[in-house]
Scaffold this active site. Sequence first.
Site, PDB file in Angstrom:
ATOM      1  N   GLU A   1       0.705  -1.086   0.111  1.00 49.94           N
ATOM      2  CA  GLU A   1       0.588  -0.110  -0.287  1.00 49.94           C
ATOM      3  C   GLU A   1       0.752   1.136   0.027  1.00 49.94           C
ATOM      4  O   GLU A   1       0.072   2.615   0.940  1.00 49.94           O
ATOM      5  CB  GLU A   1      -1.220  -0.364   1.394  1.00 49.94           C
ATOM      6  CG  GLU A   1      -1.928  -1.244   0.914  1.00 49.94           C
ATOM      7  CD  GLU A   1      -3.061  -1.356   2.192  1.00 49.94           C
ATOM      8  OE1 GLU A   1      -3.083  -0.189   2.888  1.00 49.94           O
ATOM      9  OE2 GLU A   1      -4.341  -1.714   2.147  1.00 49.94           O
TER      10      GLU A   1
ATOM     11  N   GLU B   1      -6.022  -8.090   0.277  1.00 56.07           N
ATOM     12  CA  GLU B   1      -6.281  -7.806   1.328  1.00 56.07           C
ATOM     13  C   GLU B   1      -8.213  -7.818   1.116  1.00 56.07           C
ATOM     14  O   GLU B   1      -8.050  -7.014  -0.192  1.00 56.07           O
ATOM     15  CB  GLU B   1      -5.718  -6.865   1.829  1.00 56.07           C
ATOM     16  CG  GLU B   1      -4.497  -7.175   2.402  1.00 56.07           C
ATOM     17  CD  GLU B   1      -3.750  -5.853   3.217  1.00 56.07           C
ATOM     18  OE1 GLU B   1      -5.089  -4.890   3.918  1.00 56.07           O
ATOM     19  OE2 GLU B   1      -2.798  -5.289   3.436  1.00 56.07           O
TER      20      GLU B   1
END
Length: 505
Positions: free
Chosen positions: A172, A303
């Site tokens: 991320e 995720e």
Amino acid sequence: MPTTIEINKEFKVGKISPRLFGSFIEQMGSVVYTGIYEPEHPDADEHGFRLDVLNKIKALNLGIIRYPGGNFTSGYDWTDTIGPIENRKTKLELAWRGIEPNTFGLNEFFDWLKLVGSEPMMTVNLGTKGIDDARNLVEYCNFPEGTYWSDLRKSHGIKKPHDVKVWCLGNELDGPWQIGRKTAYEYGRLANEASKAMKLVDDTIETVLVGSSTPKLDSYPEWDRVSLEQAYETVDYLALHNYIDRCQDEDLSKKAPREPDDTPTYLARSIEFDKQIEAVIATCDYVKALVRSDKTMYLAFDEWNVHNFPEKEHRNFELGSPIDWCHFSMEDTLLFASMGLSILRRADRIKITCQSLLVNTIPLILTDAMGQSWCNPTYFVMKDLSNLAKGTVLQSVSSGTLYHTDIYQEVPYIDSVVVDSETELICFIVNRSAEEEKIVVNTTIDFSGEISHSELSSKNLEDTNTRENPTNVQPKEVKGRVSLTNNQINITAAPYSWNVIRVGK
């Protein structure tokens, strides 16, 4: 009007990867400490692993487990986590503002994973660290012997390499919350060079490029395009992440929740998963054409989950203080199931997924420190998918009753995916309706007459499993709701239910 699903055994979406349904653990809150690892617990083994939790995880038969993060990875120093435990440093952990004693480290993870029986998916730190740290970690984990890092591993009692095949190139890194945040271009360049160096150590590994953290960021999907342009030929997968919350504003800068969705809207939000998957596939294929490559980029949805508000208070810089510890309701579980079906529908391009997270943070499994463990209802959907979604996804042409909300139009009450496992046809079905629904599956397959039907439902959509009543929402085998007529399967799905129908071929 019944829902009709047309199936031809020759029309296939794609083969299901053995890594398609996995999960994720991170040094975050109480995922590890008092979750999977609690040496003082009465059910702990000689390694400190909680056996009550371990047995629940083993029953999931997960294809892959991602570690150690997550946001944790962007400040992670793996060298702090190896060697004798008494010599390891206790440090501040800044991603989640915790204390990290490093008593559960790299090799403890692999010891635990051998008991679980899943494949590892390691994430390297491309936030505060870089190429050298990543290649050294691959050498420590995968090189047989005769070098500094491989011999150091052997000196720690691990003679055989861990042989990790899948490596995430950070996490991320477009997120403003991330330590070491980068632009798409600088990240793509770094990831490209890190992947090259890691593969020089071990040319059998596969690497995963970080994609946009969430569709809610302005960087989506431009981040994916730019970073892919720098690294397309050296990486094997592009990662995508998404969490769905019935109250979270689409603008992440707004801290206050919006008005919660009503049930029809909330259960339709899996459509956002379908849209995201198609957008990311389109981005990959654009870059494939742009760089004139013959390689198809596959996806790692590493995720994903529904999200809910925490029910235990997190205290900064306290070991094992929970983060996002929460119960999921039957309503949450139906959305979770449809999200899983969105993934399964594109098994031709999605080859890895990691439900996030396994224990105590928006979890499948909940624990209390020195106490009991129990399962959220989402656990049972994951158990069905991870154990039974094997073989080939078949193309489905469906028609049935649709509903409309202020946000979503023409939403089918019945959400379904059909899988051919060679020995049986498996129908995964979500009924989003408050009414009983009839489904007719027309096929070109001859059946043996053997039928099973598992149903997960509850009298109240708000029902949960709690420490006081841990079996409140459980799957059950039902009879008389499925019948065969030649090549036709006739199904009756209970209101607001998750159904797995298995028909022998």
